[in-house]
Design a protein around this motif. Structure first.
Motif, short mmCIF file in Angstrom:
data_model
loop_
_atom_site.label_atom_id
_atom_site.label_comp_id
_atom_site.label_asym_id
_atom_site.label_seq_id
_atom_site.Cartn_x
_atom_site.Cartn_y
_atom_site.Cartn_z
N ASP A 1 -11.13 7.87 -4.19
CA ASP A 1 -9.71 7.69 -3.87
C ASP A 1 -9.37 6.22 -3.64
N ARG A 2 -10.36 5.42 -3.28
CA ARG A 2 -10.15 3.99 -3.03
C ARG A 2 -10.55 3.13 -4.23
N GLU B 1 -13.84 3.31 6.33
CA GLU B 1 -12.91 2.49 7.10
C GLU B 1 -13.60 1.26 7.67
N SER C 1 0.75 4.12 -2.87
CA SER C 1 0.60 5.54 -2.56
C SER C 1 1.73 6.36 -3.17
N HIS D 1 -14.02 10.44 -1.19
CA HIS D 1 -13.12 9.50 -0.54
C HIS D 1 -13.25 8.09 -1.13
N ARG E 1 0.82 -1.21 0.00
CA ARG E 1 0.00 0.00 0.00
C ARG E 1 0.85 1.26 0.00
N SER F 1 -9.18 -1.54 -0.52
CA SER F 1 -9.74 -1.11 -1.79
C SER F 1 -10.91 -1.99 -2.23
N SER G 1 -17.68 -2.79 -7.43
CA SER G 1 -16.88 -1.70 -6.84
C SER G 1 -17.74 -0.46 -6.61
N MET H 1 -14.19 -1.00 4.49
CA MET H 1 -13.07 -1.43 3.67
C MET H 1 -11.75 -1.53 4.42
N ARG I 1 -3.29 3.66 -9.76
CA ARG I 1 -4.74 3.51 -9.73
C ARG I 1 -5.12 2.20 -10.40
N SER J 1 -7.14 1.27 4.83
CA SER J 1 -6.64 1.65 3.50
C SER J 1 -7.01 0.62 2.44
#
Length: 336
Positions: free
Chosen positions: A94-95, A305, A44, A91, A40, A313, A63, A308, A49, A311
């Protein structure tokens, strides 16, 4: 133009195989924690992606997280949920996740919509809002093993010790407690609370914070009741002030109630009476009223959080466990 990083780039940077990177993205629970964190971190740092479309085909997941879109209420209502949905969408993106909005006019209709979306494979998980005692939506989702988190607690005695499901909520009692302490600190001990009729859950929780602060300070104050609405609140407070009982400040369960209380106080020649609302809406800001800020952006982070991981996905079903099934967001007192 620089070439976008690939799975192979992530694997090389993390010192693992391509399959391990894939596992971290799709089935993180089977990868050791230290390895997950290393992968991870590489994701980052590289700005990788995932190829979402390919992953959907491979994992048979959409998803996508579904959330009910409340009817437009106009005025000063709906601001918090509007901010929450925007933050959740940002957010989630972003995941590598998407948000699917759906409309419904009742809990029963919402269950029908959730059934259509889950049976059709259009969503993997659900976020519900506006929970209430005996909420049929939470039972329906739990019985079918559909991953979900509620913005709003189960409103039962087992919320924390024996959680019924995953939930995130704003600590309403902490907000009104801080507001009451602030008014008491300005001098005087007669702090009233203007709230909704008993039984609303959210309103009862906000009243509890006022009562706790008043008890700690050994202070006294009236509990005033009004349905939601500026005009209704104004009428209640006008009658209260006309009684001549005396008051040093008013803590309110919402900004609509606070605006009504302020208008009543101003009409009675008490425009400087300390009045604090809840929600910190643009209307309260425009009128210069202090208010409790719910911070719905933090609620959105907490929801993801729980669904998932810190952090992760992908959405992974979780069994609620005492102490780890909820996130309680402490609000912020905004003084003006």
């Amino acid at each position: 133009m620089a070439k976008p990083p690939t799975v192979e780039d992530v694997a090389l940077a993390a010192g693992v195989s391509r399959q391990t990177v894939s596992n971290v993205l799709n089935t993180p629970d089977i990868v050791r924690e230290k390895t997950r964190e290393r992968v991870r971190q590489a994701i980052s740092e590289l700005g990788y992606r995932p190829q979402v479309a390919a992953r959907r085909l491979r994992t048979r997941r959409s998803s996508t997280i579904g959330i009910h879109l409340d009817p437009y209420a106009g005025g000063i209502s709906g601001v918090v949920l509007d901010r929450f949905v925007h933050a959740l969408t940002e957010h989630a993106s972003d995941r590598g996740m998407r948000i699917q909005l759906y409309a419904a006019r009742s809990p029963a209709e919402e269950i029908d919509r959730m059934r259509e979306l889950t049976d059709g494979g259009e969503i993997d998980a659900v976020v519900i809002t506006g929970t209430f005692p005996g909420d049929p939506r939470t039972r329906w989702l739990a019985d079918r093993g559909i991953p979900f988190v509620s913005f709003g607690r189960p409103w039962g005695e087992d919320d924390v010790a024996v959680p019924a499901h995953l939930w995130v909520d704003v600590d309403g009692a902490a907000g009104t407690r801080a507001a009451t302490v602030e008014v008491l600190a300005r001098g005087g001990s007669r702090v009233a609370f203007l709230g909704w009729p008993v039984g609303s859950g959210t309103g009862d929780e906000r009243e509890r914070g006022w009562r706790e602060a008043m008890a700690t300070a050994d202070a006294d104050g009236r509990r005033l009741v009004s349905e939601e609405g500026v005009g209704l609140a104004r009428a209640v407070v006008e009658e209260f002030l006309a009684d001549g009982e005396g008051v040093d400040g008013i803590v309110c369960a919402s900004d609509a109630l606070a605006i009504g209380a302020h208008l009543a106080a101003a009409s009675a020649g008490m425009a400087e009476l300390p009045i604090i609302g809840f929600d910190n809406t643009p209307a309260a800001e425009a009128m210069g009223l202090s208010s409790v800020e719910q911070l719905p952006e933090r609620v959105a982070v907490g929801v993801l959080e729980l669904l998932m991981g810190a952090s992760g996905s992908v959405v992974a079903p979780r069994t609620p466990a005492a102490g780890s099934a909820h996130v309680l967001v402490e609000p912020q007192l905004v003084l003006r």
